[in-house]
Motif scaffolding. Structure first.
Motif, PDB file in Angstrom:
ATOM      1  N   VAL A   1       0.837  -1.205   0.000  1.00  0.00           N
ATOM      2  CA  VAL A   1       0.000   0.000   0.000  1.00  0.00           C
ATOM      3  C   VAL A   1       0.874   1.259   0.000  1.00  0.00           C
ATOM      4  O   VAL A   1       0.612   2.203  -0.749  1.00  0.00           O
ATOM      5  CB  VAL A   1      -0.949  -0.002   1.213  1.00  0.00           C
ATOM      6  CG1 VAL A   1      -1.709   1.321   1.309  1.00  0.00           C
ATOM      7  CG2 VAL A   1      -1.932  -1.166   1.114  1.00  0.00           C
ATOM      8  N   GLU A   2       1.898   1.273   0.820  1.00  0.00           N
ATOM      9  CA  GLU A   2       2.759   2.459   0.871  1.00  0.00           C
ATOM     10  C   GLU A   2       3.486   2.669  -0.446  1.00  0.00           C
ATOM     11  O   GLU A   2       3.660   3.812  -0.894  1.00  0.00           O
ATOM     12  CB  GLU A   2       3.726   2.330   2.032  1.00  0.00           C
ATOM     13  CG  GLU A   2       3.022   2.445   3.390  1.00  0.00           C
ATOM     14  CD  GLU A   2       3.955   2.335   4.569  1.00  0.00           C
ATOM     15  OE1 GLU A   2       5.131   1.928   4.373  1.00  0.00           O
ATOM     16  OE2 GLU A   2       3.512   2.651   5.701  1.00  0.00           O
ATOM     17  N   GLY A   3       3.896   1.573  -1.087  1.00  0.00           N
ATOM     18  CA  GLY A   3       4.519   1.703  -2.395  1.00  0.00           C
ATOM     19  C   GLY A   3       3.548   2.241  -3.429  1.00  0.00           C
ATOM     20  O   GLY A   3       3.901   3.089  -4.258  1.00  0.00           O
ATOM     21  N   PHE A   4       2.306   1.750  -3.388  1.00  0.00           N
ATOM     22  CA  PHE A   4       1.276   2.217  -4.308  1.00  0.00           C
ATOM     23  C   PHE A   4       1.007   3.702  -4.106  1.00  0.00           C
ATOM     24  O   PHE A   4       0.908   4.474  -5.074  1.00  0.00           O
ATOM     25  CB  PHE A   4       0.004   1.407  -4.076  1.00  0.00           C
ATOM     26  CG  PHE A   4      -1.121   1.711  -5.022  1.00  0.00           C
ATOM     27  CD1 PHE A   4      -1.248   1.047  -6.226  1.00  0.00           C
ATOM     28  CD2 PHE A   4      -2.085   2.654  -4.698  1.00  0.00           C
ATOM     29  CE1 PHE A   4      -2.293   1.311  -7.088  1.00  0.00           C
ATOM     30  CE2 PHE A   4      -3.140   2.939  -5.548  1.00  0.00           C
ATOM     31  CZ  PHE A   4      -3.245   2.259  -6.754  1.00  0.00           C
ATOM     32  N   LEU A   5       0.896   4.125  -2.845  1.00  0.00           N
ATOM     33  CA  LEU A   5       0.648   5.528  -2.552  1.00  0.00           C
ATOM     34  C   LEU A   5       1.800   6.411  -3.036  1.00  0.00           C
ATOM     35  O   LEU A   5       1.585   7.527  -3.521  1.00  0.00           O
ATOM     36  CB  LEU A   5       0.431   5.723  -1.051  1.00  0.00           C
ATOM     37  CG  LEU A   5      -0.920   5.259  -0.508  1.00  0.00           C
ATOM     38  CD1 LEU A   5      -0.905   5.237   1.011  1.00  0.00           C
ATOM     39  CD2 LEU A   5      -2.042   6.151  -1.023  1.00  0.00           C
ATOM     40  N   ALA A   6       3.031   5.926  -2.901  1.00  0.00           N
ATOM     41  CA  ALA A   6       4.187   6.696  -3.349  1.00  0.00           C
ATOM     42  C   ALA A   6       4.177   6.871  -4.864  1.00  0.00           C
ATOM     43  O   ALA A   6       4.593   7.916  -5.384  1.00  0.00           O
ATOM     44  CB  ALA A   6       5.475   6.004  -2.910  1.00  0.00           C
ATOM     45  N   ARG A   7       3.667   5.860  -5.567  1.00  0.00           N
ATOM     46  CA  ARG A   7       3.621   5.933  -7.030  1.00  0.00           C
ATOM     47  C   ARG A   7       2.422   6.724  -7.533  1.00  0.00           C
ATOM     48  O   ARG A   7       2.425   7.192  -8.667  1.00  0.00           O
ATOM     49  CB  ARG A   7       3.575   4.519  -7.630  1.00  0.00           C
ATOM     50  CG  ARG A   7       4.814   3.698  -7.379  1.00  0.00           C
ATOM     51  CD  ARG A   7       4.800   2.414  -8.206  1.00  0.00           C
ATOM     52  NE  ARG A   7       3.644   1.573  -7.925  1.00  0.00           N
ATOM     53  CZ  ARG A   7       3.607   0.656  -6.970  1.00  0.00           C
ATOM     54  NH1 ARG A   7       4.640   0.509  -6.151  1.00  0.00           N
ATOM     55  NH2 ARG A   7       2.525  -0.082  -6.784  1.00  0.00           N
ATOM     56  N   HIS A   8       1.392   6.829  -6.723  1.00  0.00           N
ATOM     57  CA  HIS A   8       0.163   7.502  -7.123  1.00  0.00           C
ATOM     58  C   HIS A   8      -0.190   8.547  -6.076  1.00  0.00           C
ATOM     59  O   HIS A   8      -1.124   8.363  -5.300  1.00  0.00           O
ATOM     60  CB  HIS A   8      -0.994   6.519  -7.276  1.00  0.00           C
ATOM     61  CG  HIS A   8      -0.745   5.412  -8.244  1.00  0.00           C
ATOM     62  ND1 HIS A   8       0.013   4.300  -7.928  1.00  0.00           N
ATOM     63  CD2 HIS A   8      -1.143   5.236  -9.531  1.00  0.00           C
ATOM     64  CE1 HIS A   8       0.054   3.496  -8.962  1.00  0.00           C
ATOM     65  NE2 HIS A   8      -0.641   4.038  -9.945  1.00  0.00           N
ATOM     66  N   ALA A   9       0.555   9.617  -6.051  1.00  0.00           N
ATOM     67  CA  ALA A   9       0.330  10.650  -5.045  1.00  0.00           C
ATOM     68  C   ALA A   9      -1.084  11.183  -5.172  1.00  0.00           C
ATOM     69  O   ALA A   9      -1.533  11.634  -6.213  1.00  0.00           O
ATOM     70  CB  ALA A   9       1.332  11.776  -5.188  1.00  0.00           C
ATOM     71  N   GLN A  10      -1.819  11.118  -4.050  1.00  0.00           N
ATOM     72  CA  GLN A  10      -3.213  11.613  -3.975  1.00  0.00           C
ATOM     73  C   GLN A  10      -3.390  12.154  -2.597  1.00  0.00           C
ATOM     74  O   GLN A  10      -3.721  11.449  -1.660  1.00  0.00           O
ATOM     75  CB  GLN A  10      -4.191  10.474  -4.262  1.00  0.00           C
ATOM     76  CG  GLN A  10      -5.649  10.906  -4.265  1.00  0.00           C
ATOM     77  CD  GLN A  10      -6.566   9.752  -4.661  1.00  0.00           C
ATOM     78  OE1 GLN A  10      -6.236   8.962  -5.515  1.00  0.00           O
ATOM     79  NE2 GLN A  10      -7.722   9.679  -4.033  1.00  0.00           N
ATOM     80  N   THR A  11      -3.191  13.415  -2.418  1.00  0.00           N
ATOM     81  CA  THR A  11      -3.100  13.973  -1.075  1.00  0.00           C
ATOM     82  C   THR A  11      -4.307  14.780  -0.652  1.00  0.00           C
ATOM     83  O   THR A  11      -4.435  15.151   0.509  1.00  0.00           O
ATOM     84  CB  THR A  11      -1.858  14.875  -0.972  1.00  0.00           C
ATOM     85  OG1 THR A  11      -1.942  15.906  -1.980  1.00  0.00           O
ATOM     86  CG2 THR A  11      -0.588  14.080  -1.197  1.00  0.00           C
ATOM     87  N   GLY A  12      -5.208  15.071  -1.541  1.00  0.00           N
ATOM     88  CA  GLY A  12      -6.329  15.918  -1.156  1.00  0.00           C
ATOM     89  C   GLY A  12      -7.629  15.498  -1.786  1.00  0.00           C
ATOM     90  O   GLY A  12      -7.674  14.780  -2.780  1.00  0.00           O
TER      91      GLY A  12
END
Length: 299
Positions: free
Chosen positions: A286-297
């Motif tokens: 999950v953390e790797g996926f989030l790092a590749r697909h930045a979605q912060t807001g």
């Protein structure tokens, strides 16, 4: 390590993969099938454990073979099943699940017979950081949410229909399915319905709608976080896993907005894998996926 109590259903799913969902009263054959654990609360508990949290399950099973299978699978996942109620002479719940080539599913569930969920042990739990409950057993859900209020931790509801209003009255957070939301306010727009329920019950409210994303209430109105665009091969258990990830996020101190993004990523990865909850990712994925697909807001 955050500790989450998950209360509700635990089942075994007999899963069959077909090109299209059955529509005729005849025999169907498949080259791909599996027997996997399921159930709203059980799936959420597995998600909590795989994502690095401590999951305690409050559920009910019979003293039959299906019950043995349910517990063995959960224990192998690291879920604490020591408080699961085993009912003498009870028949455990199981489901027949068909999944088509697009990843959509059709479920027939036997809910079990002779089953009672004991909640007398809730107050003995220590170090609790969040409570998540489904809506299947109203009394148990209310007891769980009252425990969350007494401990000052998030009391989260997986809002599938039917939804008893008293469950909403005891919750701090409710994440509805679209069907769950529509069952309460069928003739009201999505954003208006969320805002109305949040005001009426003094809750944070959200609705998950698969590939369309998540809407949730904020002090400034209703916000939207898109779903991650992925090729879904199996959506079985994705909603339950979303709720488990969201509950763990809140238990760890994430804001609601952060927990929604975390849950969206977890559910997206699950949908890319077959096998129901066996496709639930671990924290590193999950953390790797989030790092590749930045979605912060929210949008």
């Amino acid at each position: 390590m955050a500790k989450v109590l998950c209360v509700g259903s635990a089942v075994i799913d007999f899963v069959f993969h077909l090109e299209t969902l059955p529509r005729q009263p005849r025999k169907y054959g498949t080259e791909e099938a599996a027997v996997v654990g399921g159930g709203c609360a059980a799936n959420a508990a597995v998600a909590v454990a795989r994502l690095g949290g401590r999951a305690v399950l409050g559920a009910r099973v019979g003293d039959d073979r299906i019950g043995d299978m349910i517990l063995a699978d959960l224990e192998a996942e690291g879920v604490d099943t020591t408080r699961v109620t085993r009912n003498a002479g009870g028949r455990s719940s199981f489901s027949s699940v068909y999944i088509d080539a697009r990843g959509e599913r059709q479920i027939v569930n036997f809910r079990g017979t002779g089953l009672v969920l004991d909640t007398s042990w809730f107050g003995d739990l220590d170090g609790l950081d969040a409570v998540l409950t489904d809506t299947r057993r109203v009394e148990a859900a209310i007891d769980a949410l009252k425990l969350a209020r007494a401990r000052g931790v998030p009391g989260i509801v997986d809002g599938e229909e039917p939804i008893d209003p008293e469950i909403l009255a005891q919750a701090s957070h409710v994440a509805f399915s679209l069907q769950g939301l529509r069952s309460l306010l069928p003739d009201t727009g999505l954003e208006e319905a969320l805002a109305a329920l949040a005001r009426e019950h003094d809750i944070w409210a959200a609705v998950t709608d698969g590939e369309k994303g998540v809407w949730y209430t904020t002090p400034r109105g209703v916000a939207h976080v898109p779903a991650y665009p992925v090729r879904a091969v199996d959506t079985l258990g994705a909603g339950d896993i979303w709720h488990g990830a969201f509950a763990l996020g809140l238990a760890e101190g994430q804001s609601e907005a952060e927990a929604v993004v975390f849950a969206n990523a977890t559910a997206a990865l699950k949908c890319m894998q077959p096998g129901g909850r066996e496709g639930c990712p671990d924290r590193a994925a999950v953390e790797g996926f989030l790092a590749r697909h930045a979605q912060t807001g929210a949008r």
